[in-house]
Design an enzyme around this catalytic site. Structure first.
Site, PDB file in Angstrom:
ATOM      1  N   HIS A 210       7.540 -44.070 -11.160  1.00  0.00           N
ATOM      2  CA  HIS A 210       8.942 -43.753 -10.100  1.00  0.00           C
ATOM      3  C   HIS A 210       8.112 -43.018  -8.509  1.00  0.00           C
ATOM      4  O   HIS A 210       7.062 -42.147  -9.022  1.00  0.00           O
ATOM      5  CB  HIS A 210       9.219 -42.307 -11.232  1.00  0.00           C
ATOM      6  CG  HIS A 210      10.205 -42.777 -12.033  1.00  0.00           C
ATOM      7  ND1 HIS A 210       9.436 -41.654 -13.035  1.00  0.00           N
ATOM      8  CD2 HIS A 210      10.061 -44.379 -12.385  1.00  0.00           C
ATOM      9  CE1 HIS A 210      10.034 -42.322 -14.426  1.00  0.00           C
ATOM     10  NE2 HIS A 210      10.804 -43.895 -13.537  1.00  0.00           N
TER      11      HIS A 210
ATOM     12  N   TYR B 244       5.940 -30.894 -15.136  1.00  0.00           N
ATOM     13  CA  TYR B 244       5.160 -30.863 -13.712  1.00  0.00           C
ATOM     14  C   TYR B 244       5.991 -30.168 -12.589  1.00  0.00           C
ATOM     15  O   TYR B 244       7.170 -30.089 -12.306  1.00  0.00           O
ATOM     16  CB  TYR B 244       5.121 -32.403 -13.437  1.00  0.00           C
ATOM     17  CG  TYR B 244       6.323 -32.711 -13.167  1.00  0.00           C
ATOM     18  CD1 TYR B 244       7.220 -33.838 -13.255  1.00  0.00           C
ATOM     19  CD2 TYR B 244       6.346 -33.665 -14.950  1.00  0.00           C
ATOM     20  CE1 TYR B 244       8.353 -34.573 -13.476  1.00  0.00           C
ATOM     21  CE2 TYR B 244       7.454 -34.786 -15.270  1.00  0.00           C
ATOM     22  CZ  TYR B 244       8.395 -35.411 -14.634  1.00  0.00           C
ATOM     23  OH  TYR B 244       9.213 -35.992 -15.350  1.00  0.00           O
TER      24      TYR B 244
END
Length: 184
Positions: free
Chosen positions: A61, A131
């Site tokens: 992504h 993240y």
């Protein structure tokens, strides 16, 4: 400590100093001063966490357009193979991938600048990944590259015939299609 990945400008592996004692351990998982010293502009605005089981592949992504997104990725439980593909047209590593094992054992983190597609495979029974991001998620700016693109030939370190992959990720474009209309 940040280590530059020489062949991929702007990509850094973070190897923390871990302090062990009879109670367990302590380490700084993120320190803005370290990033500033390395002249990395990274202002965190969002933190994400995922949990996945063995054989899951998430990605590849990216977020481009008006809201390009840099990430700092760590596995806080289990082990993953973290993979990034450089999509920056002007980069010497354009169209190439880099992979690294991130785990709760090695406590390494990977800083991924904007302009990379990102994904990971789960190598342990369960993995939890955190993240930090420097831009909010924007669905109109997201895109992806096929995880099994033959041009990239990524070794995800799992058997892809039994991989758990979302329908969305199975339908992403190949790198050759991306190259005809780059976003970075």
């Amino acid at each position: 400590m940040l280590k530059t990945i020489v062949d991929f400008p702007g990509l850094y592996v973070f190897e923390p100093k871990i302090f062990h004692d009879g109670r367990g351990y302590f380490f700084e998982s993120y320190n803005q001063k370290i990033f500033k010293t390395a002249e990395i502009k990274f202002d965190v605005v969002q933190e994400n966490q995922s949990r996945s089981s063995y054989g899951t592949v998430r990605g590849l992504h990216y977020q481009g357009g008006e809201y390009p997104q840099a990430k700092f990725v760590r596995a806080v439980r289990g082990e993953i193979l973290d993979v990034v593909v450089d999509l920056r047209v002007e980069s010497p590593s354009y169209g190439k991938y880099f992979s690294i094992r991130l785990s709760e054992e090695n406590k390494k983190g990977l800083f991924i600048p904007a302009g990379f597609a990102h994904g990971f495979s789960v190598l342990s029974e369960i993995a939890e990944v955190v993240y930090l991001c420097d831009a909010h998620y924007d669905s109109a700016s997201e895109g992806g590259i096929r995880f099994d693109d033959t041009e990239l030939a990524i070794d995800w370190m799992i058997e892809l015939s039994v991989a758990n992959v979302s329908d969305k990720d199975k339908q992403q474009q190949c790198l050759s299609s991306y190259k005809s209309e780059p976003k970075f």
